[in-house]
Write an enzyme that holds these catalytic residues in place. Structure first.
Site, PDB file in Angstrom:
ATOM      1  N   GLN A   1      13.717 -13.264 -27.402  1.00 49.26           N
ATOM      2  CA  GLN A   1      13.244 -11.875 -27.377  1.00 49.26           C
ATOM      3  C   GLN A   1      13.638 -11.203 -26.059  1.00 49.26           C
ATOM      4  O   GLN A   1      14.135 -10.067 -26.052  1.00 49.26           O
ATOM      5  CB  GLN A   1      11.725 -11.855 -27.535  1.00 49.26           C
ATOM      6  CG  GLN A   1      11.089 -10.498 -27.278  1.00 49.26           C
ATOM      7  CD  GLN A   1       9.599 -10.500 -27.606  1.00 49.26           C
ATOM      8  OE1 GLN A   1       9.228 -10.375 -28.759  1.00 49.26           O
ATOM      9  NE2 GLN A   1       8.764 -10.657 -26.600  1.00 49.26           N
TER      10      GLN A   1
ATOM     11  N   GLY B   1      -1.099 -15.989 -19.928  1.00 44.11           N
ATOM     12  CA  GLY B   1       0.331 -15.653 -19.982  1.00 44.11           C
ATOM     13  C   GLY B   1       0.521 -14.149 -19.880  1.00 44.11           C
ATOM     14  O   GLY B   1       1.296 -13.649 -19.046  1.00 44.11           O
ATOM     15  N   HIS B   2      -0.228 -13.405 -20.706  1.00 45.35           N
ATOM     16  CA  HIS B   2      -0.187 -11.942 -20.634  1.00 45.35           C
ATOM     17  C   HIS B   2      -0.636 -11.470 -19.248  1.00 45.35           C
ATOM     18  O   HIS B   2      -0.052 -10.570 -18.662  1.00 45.35           O
ATOM     19  CB  HIS B   2      -1.120 -11.322 -21.679  1.00 45.35           C
ATOM     20  CG  HIS B   2      -0.797 -11.671 -23.100  1.00 45.35           C
ATOM     21  ND1 HIS B   2      -1.604 -12.474 -23.866  1.00 45.35           N
ATOM     22  CD2 HIS B   2       0.235 -11.307 -23.905  1.00 45.35           C
ATOM     23  CE1 HIS B   2      -1.103 -12.590 -25.080  1.00 45.35           C
ATOM     24  NE2 HIS B   2       0.020 -11.904 -25.138  1.00 45.35           N
TER      25      HIS B   2
ATOM     26  N   SER C   1      -0.515 -19.361 -25.818  1.00 48.56           N
ATOM     27  CA  SER C   1      -0.114 -18.500 -26.925  1.00 48.56           C
ATOM     28  C   SER C   1      -1.359 -18.050 -27.666  1.00 48.56           C
ATOM     29  O   SER C   1      -2.317 -18.820 -27.810  1.00 48.56           O
ATOM     30  CB  SER C   1       0.785 -19.288 -27.886  1.00 48.56           C
ATOM     31  OG  SER C   1       0.892 -18.609 -29.126  1.00 48.56           O
TER      32      SER C   1
ATOM     33  N   GLY D   1       7.767 -12.055 -21.275  1.00 49.72           N
ATOM     34  CA  GLY D   1       7.636 -13.463 -20.906  1.00 49.72           C
ATOM     35  C   GLY D   1       8.854 -14.276 -21.320  1.00 49.72           C
ATOM     36  O   GLY D   1       9.442 -14.051 -22.374  1.00 49.72           O
TER      37      GLY D   1
ATOM     38  N   GLN E   1       7.404  -6.787 -37.572  1.00 45.33           N
ATOM     39  CA  GLN E   1       8.055  -7.988 -37.051  1.00 45.33           C
ATOM     40  C   GLN E   1       7.537  -9.268 -37.715  1.00 45.33           C
ATOM     41  O   GLN E   1       7.945 -10.359 -37.351  1.00 45.33           O
ATOM     42  CB  GLN E   1       7.936  -8.070 -35.530  1.00 45.33           C
ATOM     43  CG  GLN E   1       6.551  -8.367 -35.001  1.00 45.33           C
ATOM     44  CD  GLN E   1       6.494  -8.215 -33.485  1.00 45.33           C
ATOM     45  OE1 GLN E   1       6.627  -7.131 -32.944  1.00 45.33           O
ATOM     46  NE2 GLN E   1       6.326  -9.332 -32.784  1.00 45.33           N
TER      47      GLN E   1
HETATM   48  P1  AMP Z   1       2.671 -11.456 -27.557  1.00 50.94           P
HETATM   49  O1  AMP Z   1       1.346 -10.790 -27.400  1.00 50.94           O
HETATM   50  O2  AMP Z   1       2.590 -12.875 -27.998  1.00 50.94           O
HETATM   51  O3  AMP Z   1       3.641 -10.625 -28.351  1.00 50.94           O
HETATM   52  O4  AMP Z   1       3.283 -11.538 -26.094  1.00 50.94           O
HETATM   53  C1  AMP Z   1       3.397 -10.390 -25.290  1.00 50.94           C
HETATM   54  C2  AMP Z   1       4.227 -10.740 -24.074  1.00 50.94           C
HETATM   55  O5  AMP Z   1       3.597 -11.789 -23.348  1.00 50.94           O
HETATM   56  C3  AMP Z   1       5.636 -11.244 -24.437  1.00 50.94           C
HETATM   57  O6  AMP Z   1       6.580 -10.711 -23.521  1.00 50.94           O
HETATM   58  C4  AMP Z   1       5.497 -12.722 -24.299  1.00 50.94           C
HETATM   59  O7  AMP Z   1       6.717 -13.376 -23.989  1.00 50.94           O
HETATM   60  C5  AMP Z   1       4.524 -12.833 -23.137  1.00 50.94           C
HETATM   61  N1  AMP Z   1       3.859 -14.139 -23.171  1.00 50.94           N
HETATM   62  C6  AMP Z   1       3.154 -14.674 -24.199  1.00 50.94           C
HETATM   63  N2  AMP Z   1       2.730 -15.917 -23.878  1.00 50.94           N
HETATM   64  C7  AMP Z   1       3.207 -16.180 -22.631  1.00 50.94           C
HETATM   65  C8  AMP Z   1       3.118 -17.305 -21.745  1.00 50.94           C
HETATM   66  N3  AMP Z   1       2.480 -18.421 -22.094  1.00 50.94           N
HETATM   67  N4  AMP Z   1       3.715 -17.205 -20.555  1.00 50.94           N
HETATM   68  C9  AMP Z   1       4.379 -16.082 -20.192  1.00 50.94           C
HETATM   69  N5  AMP Z   1       4.500 -14.985 -20.975  1.00 50.94           N
HETATM   70  C10 AMP Z   1       3.917 -15.034 -22.181  1.00 50.94           C
END
Ligand code: AMP
Length: 284
Positions: A153, A36-37, A185, A147, A61
């Site tokens: 968010q 995802g990242h 995730s 994402g 947060q």
């Molecule tokens: P996080 O590390 O969980 O805070 O996520 C960092 C960024 O990656 C945020 O903008 C999330 O929305 C995005 N993100 C996390 N998981 C996914 C996913 N499965 N698909 C797309 N973007 C993601």
């Protein structure tokens, strides 16, 4: 690829990029990077001369009973993923580097933070908006990538950037899923084998809801009927406990009674002790 851990190192790097007229993309993350990242990173790299990926598990947060301490961390794996994707610099500061002990300034976005995760996680978006504002100021990025997995968010950050005249474009990127549908995730790592199977109830119930809304019999359905269907499906899974199931207008995040225009079906569900979120957005 540079690995920067202090504000002054980051500022010096940004200054030299700006002097050379490079465009800068920013991907803010909490690390433990997955596909995802990587999708955000790849888009940022394709659209900018230089890309900064920030890796910071942001304490402000997290609520007092949440998983700040146990949040998964793997700096080496994160650096390898960034390097493989041609990131220019990873910014991975310590908490004390990011927050002065006597900091009294926070960024609060009203209204859009009231429903959904904002209601369930008091203070969460204040922490998110404050750290993201700091990252915007430090990186002077032209574009930042977020994402759609975290749909609220994304809406909140877009509004914050507009309201505070940040000179930055915010781009949303589609949700990346495992082959069986589970949204990727960092928190999926908390799930044991049984929980991993149970967690499929999130995406399955959302996809069933989407299919129903788009079917002839679902055409006249009201939001509350769809919420009931999703709730019933999730409650059949013994390891799942619903935090919320909501259908909102995708612009103002207020309850959508009628299913028309842009709608967001957003859910948060505990699988065992792990809280997962997922969503589907539709344009009707
Ligand atoms: P996080 O590390 O969980 O805070 O996520 C960092 C960024 O990656 C945020 O903008 C999330 O929305 C995005 N993100 C996390 N998981 C996914 C996913 N499965 N698909 C797309 N973007 C993601």
């Amino acid at each position: 690829m540079k690995i920067l851990t202090t504000v002054s190192e980051l500022k010096a790097e940004i200054k030299s990029w700006k002097r050379d007229g490079f465009s800068i993309g920013l991907v803010p993350t909490m690390g433990y990077l997955h596909e995802g990242h990587a999708s955000l990173i790849r888009r940022a790299v394709s659209e900018n001369d230089k890309v900064v990926v920030s890796i910071f598990v942001n304490p402000t947060q997290f609520g007092p009973n949440e998983d700040f301490e146990s949040y998964p961390r793997d700096p080496n794996m994160d650096s390898a993923l960034c390097r493989a994707n041609n990131v220019s610099a990873v910014f991975a500061p310590s908490v004390s580097e990011m927050y002065c002990r006597d900091a009294f300034t926070f960024v609060d976005v009203a209204y859009l933070t009231e429903p959904l995760c904002g209601r369930k996680r008091p203070g969460h978006f204040r922490g998110v908006c404050t750290i993201v504002s700091k990252l915007f100021n430090l990186t002077k990025a032209d574009t930042a990538y977020f994402g759609e997995k975290d749909a609220q968010q994304l809406a909140v950050i877009k509004r914050m950037a507009r309201d505070l005249n940040f000179d930055i474009e915010i781009k949303g990127c589609p949700i990346v899923r495992e082959s069986d549908g589970l949204a990727k995730s960092s928190r999926n790592t908390y799930l044991n084998e049984k929980e991993r199977t149970a967690a499929l109830v999130l995406s399955k119930s959302l996809f069933h809801a989407r299919d129903y809304i788009l079917s002839p019999e679902g055409k006249a359905a009201k939001a509350k009927d769809v919420i009931t269907r999703i709730t019933d499906e999730i409650m059949k899974e013994p390891l799942a406990r619903i935090d919320y199931v909501e259908i909102v207008d995708s612009e103002n995040l207020r309850d959508a009674d009628e299913l028309k225009g842009g709608i967001l079906i957003a859910i948060a569900v505990f699988i065992g002790r792990t809280r997962l979120i997922d969503n589907v957005s539709l344009n009707l």
